[in-house]
Scaffold this active site. Structure first.
Site, short mmCIF file in Angstrom:
data_model
loop_
_atom_site.label_atom_id
_atom_site.label_comp_id
_atom_site.label_asym_id
_atom_site.label_seq_id
_atom_site.Cartn_x
_atom_site.Cartn_y
_atom_site.Cartn_z
N ARG A 1 -6.50 -8.55 -6.69
CA ARG A 1 -7.11 -9.88 -6.58
C ARG A 1 -8.62 -9.73 -6.70
O ARG A 1 -9.14 -8.62 -6.75
CB ARG A 1 -6.78 -10.49 -5.22
N GLU B 1 -1.84 6.46 8.30
CA GLU B 1 -2.57 7.54 7.63
C GLU B 1 -3.41 8.29 8.65
O GLU B 1 -3.77 7.76 9.71
CB GLU B 1 -3.52 6.98 6.56
N LYS C 1 0.82 -1.22 0.00
CA LYS C 1 0.00 0.00 0.00
C LYS C 1 0.85 1.27 0.00
O LYS C 1 0.42 2.32 -0.48
CB LYS C 1 -0.96 -0.03 1.19
N HIS D 1 -62.95 -20.91 53.16
CA HIS D 1 -62.03 -21.85 52.51
C HIS D 1 -61.60 -22.90 53.52
O HIS D 1 -61.35 -22.59 54.69
CB HIS D 1 -60.80 -21.10 52.00
#
Length: 1185
Positions: A326, A234, A150, A777
């Site tokens: 590529r 960079e 690069k 109950h």
């Protein structure tokens, strides 16, 4: 076609074998180029093979030892291993230049295609291929040298007048050079590998403190991935787009572009989603990009396929990054929009064809519609995208018009290793517009079914549906800048999770606690048939419109209570859905069996005052043992029975728990219960403590429910020597009435209320409070409950409790049919159809057989209950517990100890949780052979059960008559401080926002109901959710299959959703693997073969696994993902600071640092360099200084 191409076609040889006809012809590339070796693996190798076969070429694959089962090996005509076993590392094999060139030469290959990655940008490899007399499919070695590096490519771009991002003029060898660049240009910067791509060897640096570490990691990663550790630096542009131009060139100097791709959607510089063409790109910018890309390609005399990559800043300025010499991973989308087979063009150019000869001229290249490519990988977005490894159990891919799949190892049975890239398949979708293409991709990804390993599909779906992506405005750091992308859609994976549960059942049997054997019911369940008064069958697909609930909803709780009191006849509450199965079947009846009978119950019991169906023990048991959501049960039953009021049991200030909770938890819980379908709150306190009662009453009232304040009945009111006499109960009722209750409940939990006592108590209350509705109950432990309930109705009670005949008696409630008959012909005659009740009961008779593994050993009534006063629900459980503790033969002693324990505690009201205190103390006494006198004398030294300590501390409230002294003081001495007020006053309010955040992080989006459940039972809730994560929602699995080992070849029908039924058949059980202690279990699922791997819990395992890090231990340092330890940075005993690197892990060609979670001393290392680890394995142990 050109004449040269036509000539080749006319010279094809004839072969009568239709299966080999295509390849038996001469290669379309001519006699010199008949065989191609692909120096790569997996998907790209298969991609090249496919085109080569279409060109009638023979193909050669190479593979590492670790790739010996990889699919690309099978897709070639020939395949050869790279070196001997152990000669190369998994990645190193594909970087072995001399070995690969030797294989190509030996097998007679004419062309060598490098694919992408590995050696695709290695000039030395290209040179050696050409020198060996073969043709490298790609640019010349000299061009690779100039563009593959690069730094050299930057210099070329500058020479051509193409703008570049400010960066170092050449490669950076030393850290000092990187430091100097940063000082001159400032931060942020990006460190990039000079060779290769795919985001490897890249690090963004935003802080000077991380520059050195990032520099070293980028160099190390670049060397490992590409065999070259050279890097350059960079300036880092903020929020740029990444646009790349597909180039194609030939040896004659022709260069064309195949338009652009937008590759802006990246993570860690690795592309995730690609689009072609770029959406809404300015035509002037687009043309400038084409021109600059071609300019550079012509400058270096580029040949074959390549990609010029640019960054486009927010002002529309473009900067050249590199040319990849590529083919690219994302070439598929260019092929879709242009119709050009790029691999075919590559092979033709390598064979000497010019672009015009194969029909590729710029004027003929146009685009049609849009294409999007998504990479489906085995990365886990919830774990930092760490690659997952393991065996793929299920693989089902997408398809249809406009859907292209390029894959390799995506198939059932494929083993995903940590050695290579995690991509399973590239899914490419093509359609006329960007929006249609986006929607097609979403549909395709949803169609995928990948089980056994985690994938990034949920993340990619979230990305595709984000507004920024929809608009086409993504930038290169969009993923990192958008945290909401990680609020993922969870795949339910219902079928495979179900098989995992059934597989475990087949191998290990039922794991449901308390189950003894398998269900006695073997036949199919017969559902009731309800007939109306005219003999016509009732349609139960719609609920009945009759019932008390409409009056409640229309007029409110006060009007409802008044209507109940004014009703002339008797009313009942049916307990079958809660207390009955709690008392007889250990609370194990599942939601599906309640749902199945619910539509019939809506009609047959439409006249009922209420159905008791929620709260109490059913709530935590449903999560703890049945692995069901109690809220889901409530909502489903509410939908099916909208006409009958639902009643729940609320333990006052305890909510549903055995001890007090923060006040706001009780209010929040009642609010959610009312919203989800509860109508009547039966609020009680285990000690009849009015302070605790008042909180529950107020919470139920604020929620908008009917408040049925309940006093607990204990002892023998007819005996003047007993503590709880008539005056006690009447005074208690007076206090409750003052609280503004709607209905009075009387809870005789042990069934000790004799008929005479019922008449006396009810009459006294009715005389003093004539407008107060009364609900009674009881339990039928002594066998007198039917008479007591008839007496209660006769004395003025409005409502009594019953259970369907098959679920009544013993420790349950009195028989519905018997009570109905007992009051027949009286003023309190009940309004039910006997035939319909019998039909309902026939269903429950079958349920009794279905749940037979949970039946208690209590076979008859026990009049001794008048002495020991053990509550009905507890009587069953206590006997089970006694047996579990080895005290089954001492049951009589346990009952006697219960009486003594009750006296020691001060003759307390016995109902959950106080009944548990008495039971725990009784078992403690029997187990330790203690008399009551022993307990009193040794109270300061005995290690009492926690529930006993809770009681004496006052965590359950204040008992009537106070705590027994000096026993209380002696029990608590040196252990706890006693409370003299309501426990909830001392508890801090629950932080619901914090709980929601916690649950969302652990289990995904959490509802108010989840929070309400967690605040009641945090541990149980977490275990339940973990079970569901592993096995799915099993509530729709028929109980027969839930509790029983599956029968071989028996079909199981499981409806997982409306109109969606899974048909499962158990077909085989594999042998035990002695190394792993596991078995393979084989099923047919909807006719497809499936299998799951199950641990045999009875088997001995030969292998020793690595220790796992404990997530709750802050000193444990875990491997963040699976991989290999490549570096140890510190030694045992060393001091480290938070963030210091302990070790470096390599996985999937990435390097990940393992850092210290906090400062301290490294106590021990659990790994050494070279160790293979799985994500979550223990790597180190830290101690605070």
């Amino acid at each position: 076609m050109t004449s040269k191409y036509d000539a080749l076609l006319h010279n094809q040889s004839t072969n009568t074998n239709p299966f080999s006809k295509l390849q038996d012809r001469s290669s379309l590339l001519g006699e010199k180029f008949t065989k191609v070796l692909v120096a790569n693996r997996s998907e790209i190798a298969i991609r090249v093979f496919r085109t080569a076969h279409e060109l009638s070429m023979h193909t050669v694959a190479i593979y590492s030892y670790e790739d010996r089962l990889s699919m690309h090996r099978q897709k070639a005509d020939e395949s050869y291993p790279i070196g001997k076993v152990g000669q190369y590392s998994p990645v190193g094999a594909y970087l072995a230049i001399d070995e690969i060139v030797s294989i190509a030469k030996r097998t007679g290959a004419n062309l060598v295609h490098p694919g992408y990655g590995f050696l695709s940008e290695n000039a030395e490899f290209a040179r050696k291929v050409n020198e060996a007399g073969m043709q490298f499919v790609g640019p010349s070695p000299e061009v690779i040298d100039s563009l593959g590096d690069k730094t050299k490519a930057r210099a070329i771009a500058i020479r051509c007048g193409v703008p570049v991002v400010p960066g170092t003029p050449g490669p950076v060898e030393h850290y000092e050079e990187a430091e100097a660049f940063v000082k001159e240009y400032g931060l942020p910067v990006i460190i990039k590998a000079a060779m290769g791509g795919g985001g490897r060897g890249m690090r963004v640096v935003r802080s000077a403190d991380t520059l050195k570490e990032s520099f070293e990691r980028a160099r190390s990663e670049a060397l490992a991935s590409f065999g070259d550790g050279t890097v350059f630096i960079e300036r880092f542009l903020d929020k740029p787009k990444h646009i790349e131009i597909q180039l194609m060139a030939d040896k004659a100097g022709n260069v064309i572009h195949l338009h652009e791709r937008d590759c802006s959607v990246q993570r860690r510089h690795q592309k995730v989603v690609e689009i072609a063409p770029a959406k809404d790109l300015d035509p002037k910018i687009r043309q400038a990009l084409y021109d600059d890309a071609i300019k550079i390609a012509k400058e270096v005399k580029y040949c074959n396929a390549g990609t010029a990559e640019f960054l486009l800043d927010q002002k529309g300025r473009h900067y050249f990054i590199e040319i990849n010499p590529r083919i690219q991973v994302e070439h598929t989308i260019t092929e879709e929009i242009t119709g050009v087979d790029i691999v075919s063009a590559q092979l033709h150019v390598a064979a000497g064809f010019t672009l015009p000869e194969i029909g590729l001229t710029q004027d003929k290249i146009s685009t049609r519609g849009f294409a999007i490519q998504c990479r489906v990988t085995t990365e886990d977005p919830n774990n930092g995208f760490a690659p997952d490894i393991g065996k793929i159990e299920v693989y089902r891919s997408a398809g249809g018009n406009g859907v292209r799949l390029d894959g390799a190892n995506g198939f059932a049975g494929s083993v995903i290793t940590p050695h290579y890239d995690s991509m399973l398949v590239k899914c490419t979708c093509h359609d006329a517009t960007y929006e249609y293409t986006r929607r097609k991709m979403i549909r395709s990804l949803i169609e995928f079914r990948v089980r056994g390993v985690k994938t990034n599909i949920p993340f990619v779906l979230r990305l595709l549906m984000h507004d920024t992506f929809i608009q086409g405005n993504c930038w290169t750091t969009f993923i990192d800048d958008t945290p909401e992308l990680f609020q993922l859609y969870r795949s339910r994976n219902r079928a495979q999770k179900l098989l995992a549960y059934l597989g475990d059942l087949a191998v290990n049997g039922s794991s449901i606690k308390g189950q003894n054997g398998e269900p006695a019911l073997k036949s199919e369940i017969v559902m009731p048939v309800l007939l109306d008064s005219t003999g016509n069958q009732i349609d139960v697909s719609h609920p009945s419109e009759k019932g008390w609930r409409k009056l409640l909803l229309d007029n409110g709780p006060a009007a409802f209570a008044k209507a109940v009191r004014n009703h002339k006849r008797g009313l009942i509450m049916d307990t079958t859905w809660r207390d009955a199965h709690q008392s007889l079947l250990a609370t194990r009846v599942r939601t599906i069996d309640l749902v199945n009978i619910a539509p019939y119950t809506s009609h047959a019991l439409a006249s009922a005052y209420s159905l008791e169906m929620w709260g109490g023990a059913t709530f935590d048991v449903s999560m703890r043992f049945l692995h069901e959501c109690p809220w889901d049960r409530l909502r489903r039953l509410r939908k099916l029975v909208p006409n009958i009021p639902f009643q729940m049991l609320l333990r006052g200030a305890n909510g549903l728990c055995y001890s007090s909770l923060p006040d706001n938890v009780i209010y929040f819980f009642c609010e959610q219960a009312k919203k989800n379908g509860i109508d009547i709150f039966r609020v009680f306190d285990a000690l009849n403590d009015v302070n605790n009662l008042s909180l529950g009453i107020d919470a139920a009232k604020r929620a908008g429910g009917v408040v049925e304040a309940t006093m607990c009945y204990s002892g023998d009111m007819l005996n003047p020597k007993k503590k709880y006499n008539l005056d006690y109960y009447v005074n208690l009722v007076d206090k409750m009435v003052e609280m503004g209750i709607h209905i009075l409940g009387i809870k005789d939990m042990a069934g000790v209320m004799k008929p005479k006592a019922a008449r006396l108590l009810i009459s006294a209350i009715r005389e003093k409070h004539p407008e107060l509705p009364i609900h009674v109950h009881t339990h039928d432990s002594a066998g007198t409950a039917v008479a007591s309930m008839a007496a209660a109705l006769e004395a003025g009670a409005d409502v009594v409790d019953v259970a369907t005949d098959s679920m009544s008696g013993l420790t349950s409630q009195p028989s519905f049919g018997a009570v109905l008959a007992s009051v027949d012909g009286t003023d309190k005659q009940l309004e039910f159809d006997n035939n319909q009740l019998r039909e309902i009961d026939s269903y429950w008779a079958q349920m009794r057989l279905l749940y037979s593994p949970f039946e208690s050993e209590i076979k008859g009534t026990d009049s001794d209950v008048y002495n020991h006063e053990i509550p009905g629900g507890q009587l069953t459980n206590l006997k089970f517990q006694a047996t579990s503790l080895g005290l089954g033969t001492q049951w009589a002693e346990t009952k006697k100890a219960y009486i003594e324990a009750n006296k020691l505690l001060g003759d307390i009201i016995k109902v959950t949780p106080t009944s548990k205190v008495v039971g725990d103390l009784a078992q403690f006494m029997v187990q330790n052979k203690l008399s009551a006198e022993d307990v009193e004398n040794r109270a300061t030294t005995l290690d009492f059960p926690a529930s006993v300590l809770d009681f004496f501390q006052g965590l359950m409230g204040q008992p009537y008559g106070g705590f027994p002294e000096p026993l209380r003081t002696n029990v608590l001495k040196g252990r706890r401080q006693p409370l003299t007020d309501r426990p909830g006053k001392f508890l801090p309010a629950a932080d619901f926002d914090a709980i929601r955040k916690l649950l969302s992080e652990k289990f995904g989006v959490s509802s108010d109901c989840d929070i309400a459940a967690y605040t009641q039972f945090p541990g149980v809730f977490e275990e339940y959710r973990q079970f569901v994560d592993r096995y799915g929602d099993l509530t729709t699995v028929p109980t027969k299959f839930f509790l029983s080992r599956p029968e071989m070849n028996e079909e199981m029908h499981v409806e997982i959703d409306q109109g969606k039924t899974l048909i499962v058949k158990f077909v085989a059980l594999g042998p035990l693997n002695p190394r792993t202690g596991q078995r393979e279990v084989y099923f047919e699922l909807n006719g497809e073969n499936r299998h799951v791997t199950v641990e045999d819990k009875k088997a001995a395992i030969e292998t020793v696994t690595r220790p796992r890090a404990d997530p709750g231990n802050p000193g444990h340092v875990a491997a963040p993902m699976s991989g290999t330890i490549v570096e140890i940075r510190v030694k045992e005993g060393a001091k480290v600071k938070k963030g210091d690197i302990i070790a470096v892990l390599s996985a999937m060609k990435m390097e990940i640092v393992i850092s210290a979670p906090h400062s301290g001393v490294l106590k021990s290392l659990a790994v050494v360099q070279g160790d293979s680890v799985n994500g979550g394995d223990l790597c180190a142990v830290l101690e605070h200084e």
